[in-house]
Design a protein around this motif. Sequence first.
Motif, short mmCIF file in Angstrom:
data_model
loop_
_atom_site.label_atom_id
_atom_site.label_comp_id
_atom_site.label_asym_id
_atom_site.label_seq_id
_atom_site.Cartn_x
_atom_site.Cartn_y
_atom_site.Cartn_z
N SER A 117 134.72 21.67 -0.21
CA SER A 117 133.78 22.39 0.64
C SER A 117 132.36 22.09 0.21
O SER A 117 132.13 21.33 -0.74
N ARG A 128 140.77 22.83 -0.60
CA ARG A 128 140.12 21.87 0.28
C ARG A 128 138.66 21.78 -0.12
O ARG A 128 137.99 22.81 -0.22
N LEU A 135 139.30 27.85 1.47
CA LEU A 135 137.86 27.92 1.73
C LEU A 135 137.04 27.08 0.76
O LEU A 135 135.82 26.99 0.90
N GLY A 136 137.69 26.50 -0.24
CA GLY A 136 136.96 25.70 -1.22
C GLY A 136 136.05 26.53 -2.10
O GLY A 136 134.96 26.08 -2.48
#
Length: 358
Positions: free
Chosen positions: A227, A225, A198-199
């Motif tokens: 975000s 990742r 979800l960053g």
Amino acid sequence: MRGTARGRAPVPLSVLDLATVGEGTTARDALLTGVRIARLAESRGFHRFWVAEHHSMPGVASSSPAVILARLTAHTRTIRLGSGGVMLPNHAPLVVAEQFGTLEALAPGRIDLGLGRAPGTDGATAAALRRTDRLREGAEDFPRQLAELIRFLDDDLPEGHPLARVRAVPGPVQGAASRPPVWLLGSSGFSARLAGALGLPFAYAHHFSARGTVPALDLYRESFRPSAVLDTPYALIGVSALAADDEREARDQVLTGALSMLRLRTGRPGLIPTPEEARGYPYTGAEREFIDDWLGNVVQGTPDAVRAGLDGLRARTGADELMITSNVHGAGARLRSYELIADAYDLPREEASAVVYE
């Protein structure tokens, strides 16, 4: 952080407080000590002050983080305040969104919402918290609860969602300029992987699950990742640490926390014992093994020894921030410890702000 060549902190230092209740003291004493520690932390350059949700534990008074944080917003001006954490399965996401929206309105730009997926207690107490209609909800339902909470914080539930007409207030619908950043907390790979995907920033409970620290942080970084919240991973670890003017004093104090944990783990929770009780306790061989193992993960001793231990831990884990917790009997010992650690790193000393009621 500012400092000199003697010991400048390589990463931000923060504080986690459980409002520990020692033998001969009360919950009021513990909560007022928390205010004193928060004000000290602010005046000495610590970055955050978090409180954690625990239930049905006589030695802990932090069952209601939002209530404690509301009090702290009136006694601080600059330090970040937050939960380390709120146990989301115990609460409806809307309730958490509104509690922390209220805190954000009281202290704009200073509130963190750290979330955990454990109950913060035993199974019977979890059942008492959630009642029969929510008993089946647990850790496995955490990603759905988290997504709903974030939607409430952002006021962006999609059309067609059964709760689309529900607004979390205070919140964006009332002109809120900001909302609390969400952190995921954990002591296993589940939250590490979810935070990375979800960053989100991630906080690992090294202070009670030290063997899994490096694997969890590696998993978080591998899963990360970018975000809208973070471009790169940001990992904080909680660490038990206590500095004292001499090693014996530090050992006496951390032993009180170790005995308290032993009793908790063996179904005999109680108030934090005194140093005298902890020294005189008739440990069995198995209990002594537990105590020695527990104390092996506590950074303790003189200020220079604690600084060296914290620096070494940061180097081994690559943590972006260290959050220090000192769950021991003596309130004075805890206050003195944070002062000594700040001195060891030459953190700036500023005059504590007056009590604020804005």
